[in-house]
Structures are given as C-alpha cells and as structure tokens.
Design an enzyme around this catalytic site. Structure first.
Site, PDB file in Angstrom:
ATOM      1  N   ASN A  34     -14.083 -27.112 -26.981  1.00 46.30           N
ATOM      2  CA  ASN A  34     -14.084 -25.260 -26.149  1.00 46.30           C
ATOM      3  C   ASN A  34     -13.037 -24.996 -25.776  1.00 46.30           C
ATOM      4  OD1 ASN A  34     -15.461 -23.290 -24.406  1.00 46.30           O
ATOM      5  ND2 ASN A  34     -16.832 -24.244 -23.359  1.00 46.30           N
ATOM      6  N   TRP A  35     -12.554 -23.949 -25.796  1.00 45.07           N
ATOM      7  CA  TRP A  35     -11.093 -23.064 -25.652  1.00 45.07           C
ATOM      8  C   TRP A  35     -11.256 -22.346 -24.427  1.00 45.07           C
ATOM      9  CZ3 TRP A  35      -7.239 -22.376 -29.704  1.00 45.07           C
ATOM     10  CH2 TRP A  35      -6.580 -22.685 -30.481  1.00 45.07           C
ATOM     11  N   LYS A  36     -13.011 -21.529 -24.315  1.00 46.25           N
ATOM     12  CA  LYS A  36     -12.891 -21.175 -23.116  1.00 46.25           C
ATOM     13  C   LYS A  36     -12.659 -19.686 -23.138  1.00 46.25           C
ATOM     14  CE  LYS A  36     -14.755 -25.010 -20.653  1.00 46.25           C
ATOM     15  NZ  LYS A  36     -15.258 -25.440 -19.367  1.00 46.25           N
TER      16      LYS A  36
ATOM     17  N   HIS B 263     -23.815 -22.363 -23.139  1.00 44.99           N
ATOM     18  CA  HIS B 263     -22.911 -22.507 -22.397  1.00 44.99           C
ATOM     19  C   HIS B 263     -23.384 -22.894 -20.733  1.00 44.99           C
ATOM     20  CE1 HIS B 263     -19.548 -24.010 -20.246  1.00 44.99           C
ATOM     21  NE2 HIS B 263     -19.041 -24.877 -20.759  1.00 44.99           N
TER      22      HIS B 263
ATOM     23  N   GLU C  10     -21.242 -21.939 -18.606  1.00 45.82           N
ATOM     24  CA  GLU C  10     -20.595 -20.849 -17.897  1.00 45.82           C
ATOM     25  C   GLU C  10     -21.399 -19.421 -18.171  1.00 45.82           C
ATOM     26  OE1 GLU C  10     -16.735 -22.090 -18.918  1.00 45.82           O
ATOM     27  OE2 GLU C  10     -16.899 -23.443 -17.659  1.00 45.82           O
TER      28      GLU C  10
ATOM     29  N   GLU D 293     -24.321 -31.329 -20.995  1.00 48.63           N
ATOM     30  CA  GLU D 293     -23.268 -31.510 -19.846  1.00 48.63           C
ATOM     31  C   GLU D 293     -23.853 -30.750 -18.253  1.00 48.63           C
ATOM     32  OE1 GLU D 293     -19.867 -29.648 -22.038  1.00 48.63           O
ATOM     33  OE2 GLU D 293     -20.789 -27.528 -21.853  1.00 48.63           O
TER      34      GLU D 293
ATOM     35  N   GLY E 179     -15.872 -29.311 -15.412  1.00 47.36           N
ATOM     36  CA  GLY E 179     -13.905 -29.162 -14.982  1.00 47.36           C
ATOM     37  C   GLY E 179     -13.449 -29.283 -13.835  1.00 47.36           C
TER      38      GLY E 179
ATOM     39  N   SER F  36     -15.429 -32.734 -17.900  1.00 51.68           N
ATOM     40  CA  SER F  36     -14.879 -34.072 -17.419  1.00 51.68           C
ATOM     41  C   SER F  36     -14.312 -35.010 -18.563  1.00 51.68           C
ATOM     42  CB  SER F  36     -14.138 -33.941 -16.283  1.00 51.68           C
ATOM     43  OG  SER F  36     -14.934 -33.243 -15.483  1.00 51.68           O
TER      44      SER F  36
ATOM     45  N   GLY G   6     -13.601 -29.328 -22.704  1.00 52.73           N
ATOM     46  CA  GLY G   6     -13.298 -27.830 -22.730  1.00 52.73           C
ATOM     47  C   GLY G   6     -11.387 -28.083 -22.186  1.00 52.73           C
ATOM     48  N   GLY G   7     -11.004 -28.418 -20.534  1.00 49.89           N
ATOM     49  CA  GLY G   7      -9.437 -28.494 -20.203  1.00 49.89           C
ATOM     50  C   GLY G   7      -8.740 -29.783 -21.014  1.00 49.89           C
TER      51      GLY G   7
HETATM   52  P1  PGA Z   1     -13.909 -30.094 -19.201  1.00 48.97           P
HETATM   53  O1  PGA Z   1     -15.060 -28.659 -19.986  1.00 48.97           O
HETATM   54  O2  PGA Z   1     -13.910 -31.145 -20.336  1.00 48.97           O
HETATM   55  O3  PGA Z   1     -12.939 -29.009 -18.632  1.00 48.97           O
HETATM   56  O4  PGA Z   1     -15.248 -30.090 -18.433  1.00 48.97           O
HETATM   57  C1  PGA Z   1     -15.794 -28.752 -20.667  1.00 48.97           C
HETATM   58  C2  PGA Z   1     -16.962 -28.173 -20.937  1.00 48.97           C
HETATM   59  O5  PGA Z   1     -17.238 -26.958 -20.347  1.00 48.97           O
HETATM   60  O6  PGA Z   1     -18.113 -27.701 -22.609  1.00 48.97           O
END
Ligand code: PGA
Length: 256
Positions: free
Chosen positions: A12-14, A98, A100, A172, A178, A214, A235-236
């Site tokens: 997930n590149w956000k 998600h 967010e 999640e 993050g 994470s 994510g990251g």
């Molecule tokens: P993260 O994000 O791996 O940076 O913790 C995961 C996500 O939000 O899908």
C-alpha cells in the site's frame, strides 16, 4: 473442497510516489524477486499512477490495485473513482476500509461494506481492512471492534457471494500502522483465528487473512509463519524494494 490459500503480499503505497521514483522502485523490486517460488504480489499506488504502474508491471509476476473506491458505479460524485474504472485500468485488488480512510474520510463500517460489494460487482478483489485503535486495544475491545467492522461486510457478502467469490481481509491494528510496533505473534494469531472463525461461519473458508502494521523484512518471517496469517499488507516497507522483496520471500516460505 480443498482449501488453498496462496500467500499474498500487497504493498500500500499510500500518498507516495512520482513517475521517476515509481519506475525505479518497480525495476529494483522486479530485479530483487529472483527466486522461482513467489507468493501472489500486488502493489496499490495512488490513482494517478495506476496506469503507469500497470504498464510497467504488464507481463510480470506482480499485479496492481487501488487504495479505495467509490461505492457508486457512475454519476455526479465529484472526485470519486468507480470500480468499473479501476477494472479498465487492469486492477486486481482494491483496498477498502483502511483505517486512514475511516479516520480522515469518515468512512463507516456500512460504507466499507458497500464499497466491497461495488468492487466484487466489477470482478475485482476487495481487501477489506479491520483493526482496533490504541484505546480500544488498551480497554480489551479488540475482538468486539473487529466483529462490529466485519458484521456489515459479512451480511453484504451473504447476499452476493458464491463459490467463486474472493475477498481478502486485512487485520491492521491502528496502533501498529507506521509506528514500528506490532502485537506479539500470539496476539496476531489470536485475532486471525477469531476472524477465521467468523469467515468459516459465513462459508468464506478460502478467504485469506493478511496482517498489516509495521511489517518489515526483519519480522515478516515470524508473522507469516503463524497458522492463520496468509500474508501481509505492507505500508512503509513497500516503498523499499529490498525490504519488500524480503517480505515477499518470507511469504513464499509458507508455500513449502
Ligand atoms: P505500515 O502500514 O506497514 O507502514 O505500518 C501498513 C498499512 O497501513 O497498510
């Protein structure tokens, strides 16, 4: 019926990316994925880059998807993007719900369920995210929150699901996203086993349950070895070709 759950890793590149950076990330990633046995792998860039990413990944083992979608098919919904449009862009997956999106765009459990149905209606695969906040975790509400988030999804799927229906659930914990923090392996497994029980009861036995929050090259092996973890939503670490390919290798190890 044989239960086959091919491990899946989705990046997930956000809201990250640029034409040049996307190209080098994907070129490096493809170079890093040299092993023969790969899990299913997808990347979900922001909308403006889906066509570019699709062109770069055509005829490679990596597929692509989107990070959210409108629940509507077409019409006067300024700024929204529909599932049929994502289908035309060659998407395989669409992430829905998600944390967010729930937090910053006020998406409700019911809206997330409607998005999941819209995705399925277009022949795409929804990756439906659930997970508790730090407060909810601290007050012992994790499973209740997950049940509340899953309920409208399972109800909606009961109306549309058939044997070929493929959905993915991503657990999640919001406090793990993050932050560099993850639940203990026992904690992750307990929540995944709970979700599995709900999915089995709904007849969705083939559904894969991803862990997200994470995940890094350094902890992926441990997390993906858990019995009810079928891969990860990343994510990251998905923005780092080397870390992401290490994570993909860890998921492939579930297959041997
Ligand atoms: P993260 O994000 O791996 O940076 O913790 C995961 C996500 O939000 O899908």
């Amino acid at each position: 019926m044989t239960i086959v759950r091919t491990p899946l890793v989705v990046g997930n590149w956000k809201m990250n990316g640029a034409f040049g950076a996307n190209q080098s990330l994907l070129e490096n990633l493809l170079r890093g994925l040299v092993q023969k046995r790969l899990p299913e792998i997808g990347v979900c860039p922001p909308f403006p880059y889906i066509a570019q990413v699709g062109a770069l990944l055509a005829n490679t083992p990596i597929v692509w998807g989107a990070q959210t979608v409108s629940e509507h098919r077409a019409g006067a919904y300024t700024g929204q993007v529909s599932a049929p449009m994502l289908k035309e862009l060659g998407c395989t997956y669409v992430i829905v719900g998600h944390s967010e999106r729930r937090q910053y765009c006020a998406e409700t459990d019911d809206a997330v369920a409607r998005q999941a149905v819209a995705v399925l209606d277009s022949g795409l695969m929804p990756i439906i995210c659930v997970g508790e906040s730090a407060d909810e975790e601290a007050t012992g509400q994790t499973l209740a929150v997950i049940d509340r988030q899953l309920a409208p999804v399972l109800l909606a799927l009961a109306g549309v699901a058939d044997e070929g229906t493929t959905v993915v659930i991503a657990y999640e914990p919001v406090w793990a996203i993050g932050t560099g923090k993850t639940p203990t392996p026992e904690g992750v497994q307990a929540v995944h086993a709970h979700i599995r029980k709900r999915l089995d009861a709904a007849g969705l036995v083939q559904t894969r349950i991803l862990y997200g929050g994470s995940v890094k090259g350094s902890n992926a092996e441990l997390l993906f070895a858990l019995p009810d973890v079928d891969g990860g939503l990343i994510g990251g670490a998905a923005l780092d070709a080397q870390d992401f390919s290490t994570i993909c290798t860890a998921a492939a190890n579930r297959m041997v």
